[in-house]
Design a protein around this motif. Sequence first.
Motif, PDB file in Angstrom:
ATOM      1  N   TRP A 154     -11.098   0.106   0.433  1.00  0.00           N
ATOM      2  CA  TRP A 154     -11.516  -1.173  -0.087  1.00  0.00           C
ATOM      3  C   TRP A 154     -12.931  -1.410  -0.349  1.00  0.00           C
ATOM      4  O   TRP A 154     -13.708  -2.011  -0.994  1.00  0.00           O
ATOM      5  CB  TRP A 154     -10.834  -2.257   0.811  1.00  0.00           C
ATOM      6  N   GLY A 177     -10.489  -8.291  -5.429  1.00  0.00           N
ATOM      7  CA  GLY A 177      -9.168  -7.551  -4.966  1.00  0.00           C
ATOM      8  C   GLY A 177      -9.543  -6.929  -3.651  1.00  0.00           C
ATOM      9  O   GLY A 177      -8.570  -7.107  -2.584  1.00  0.00           O
ATOM     10  N   GLY A 178     -10.408  -6.314  -3.588  1.00  0.00           N
ATOM     11  CA  GLY A 178     -10.894  -5.417  -2.424  1.00  0.00           C
ATOM     12  C   GLY A 178     -11.110  -6.182  -1.242  1.00  0.00           C
ATOM     13  O   GLY A 178     -11.106  -6.142  -0.081  1.00  0.00           O
ATOM     14  N   TYR A 232      -6.065  -0.810 -11.682  1.00  0.00           N
ATOM     15  CA  TYR A 232      -6.688  -1.617 -10.257  1.00  0.00           C
ATOM     16  C   TYR A 232      -5.784  -1.683  -9.119  1.00  0.00           C
ATOM     17  O   TYR A 232      -6.059  -1.526  -8.076  1.00  0.00           O
ATOM     18  CB  TYR A 232      -7.436  -2.790 -10.853  1.00  0.00           C
ATOM     19  N   LEU A 244      -5.917  -0.041  -5.627  1.00  0.00           N
ATOM     20  CA  LEU A 244      -6.288  -0.966  -4.398  1.00  0.00           C
ATOM     21  C   LEU A 244      -4.883  -0.880  -3.447  1.00  0.00           C
ATOM     22  O   LEU A 244      -5.604  -0.683  -2.073  1.00  0.00           O
ATOM     23  CB  LEU A 244      -6.024  -2.609  -5.039  1.00  0.00           C
ATOM     24  N   SER A 282       0.751  -1.169  -0.271  1.00  0.00           N
ATOM     25  CA  SER A 282       0.127  -0.010   0.017  1.00  0.00           C
ATOM     26  C   SER A 282       0.711   1.354   0.117  1.00  0.00           C
ATOM     27  O   SER A 282       0.546   2.230  -0.576  1.00  0.00           O
ATOM     28  CB  SER A 282      -0.942  -0.047   1.085  1.00  0.00           C
TER      29      SER A 282
END
Length: 291
Positions: free
Chosen positions: A244, A264-265, A83, A87, A46
Amino acid sequence: MTALAKVSTTASPTTTRKGPRRAALLRGRVEIVAGVALLLTLFVLSFGVGALRPFTPTEVAGVPFQPPNATHWLGTDDVGRDYFVRLCVAGRTSLSIALASALLAMAVGSAIGLIAGLRGGWLDTILMSAVDLLLSFPSMLLALGVVAVLSPSKTTLIAVLALVTIPHFARVVRGRCLELREREFVQSARVSGVAEPKIALKHLLPNVAPLMTIQVANTAAIVILLESSLSYLGLGVQPPTPSWGRMVFESQSYMTGSPWLVLGGAVALVLSSVGWGLIGEGFAVSRKSIV
């Protein structure tokens, strides 16, 4: 032979007691390491890897609904934004809110618990009545009500999520302080004329710190799910800032054709919650095995 038999029979109970404790301690350490590894991976992705990518979370970087490829590691969304980058930026939002809320709740709730547990009397009654009032409302319902009245923002979310979790810290810390204040070292400090703030900081706080650590991890696991639920309902961090929960909501219509947009989330949320939960459980198991 008889003496040897006696020695072996007296030694065996100690051995049998140590075995489960060592196993529990090992299990706790494994859970802590696994939880830290999960969270460290999410934090690095992140705050580190995502920031190095050549795209921004709002930039239209390609054709919509591209599958994962060398350029777009997790494909593109319905607008054409990368994406993976979204994310990662959403991870910064969700993880920072969860950690900040848990730490704020720990600071306020632990202070309430320390004061109530040490002083007792009418002050304890007033403080615990306020805590019980907060506990009487379901956490999600209380958070929804407060956020609906205030404007949804990151600061509001941190404050609201801390508010609904403060009672858990207050209860845990107060219960431990009620036990500790009857111990000889606390009574001796009082007889010696030591001020109550110094007793709380020097004698009580170090003894409740392990419980606070466990509660922080457990609270972060709960808060990150609460935050994602609010974002899913549109009461969390507002666009264009991704989170998310919001990403899951925006992608659910494309589950059949582009399942990676939802997964993904959802997977990130599960992994983060599991990571915090493992850390909390690991510390709890390790503490019990030592005590």
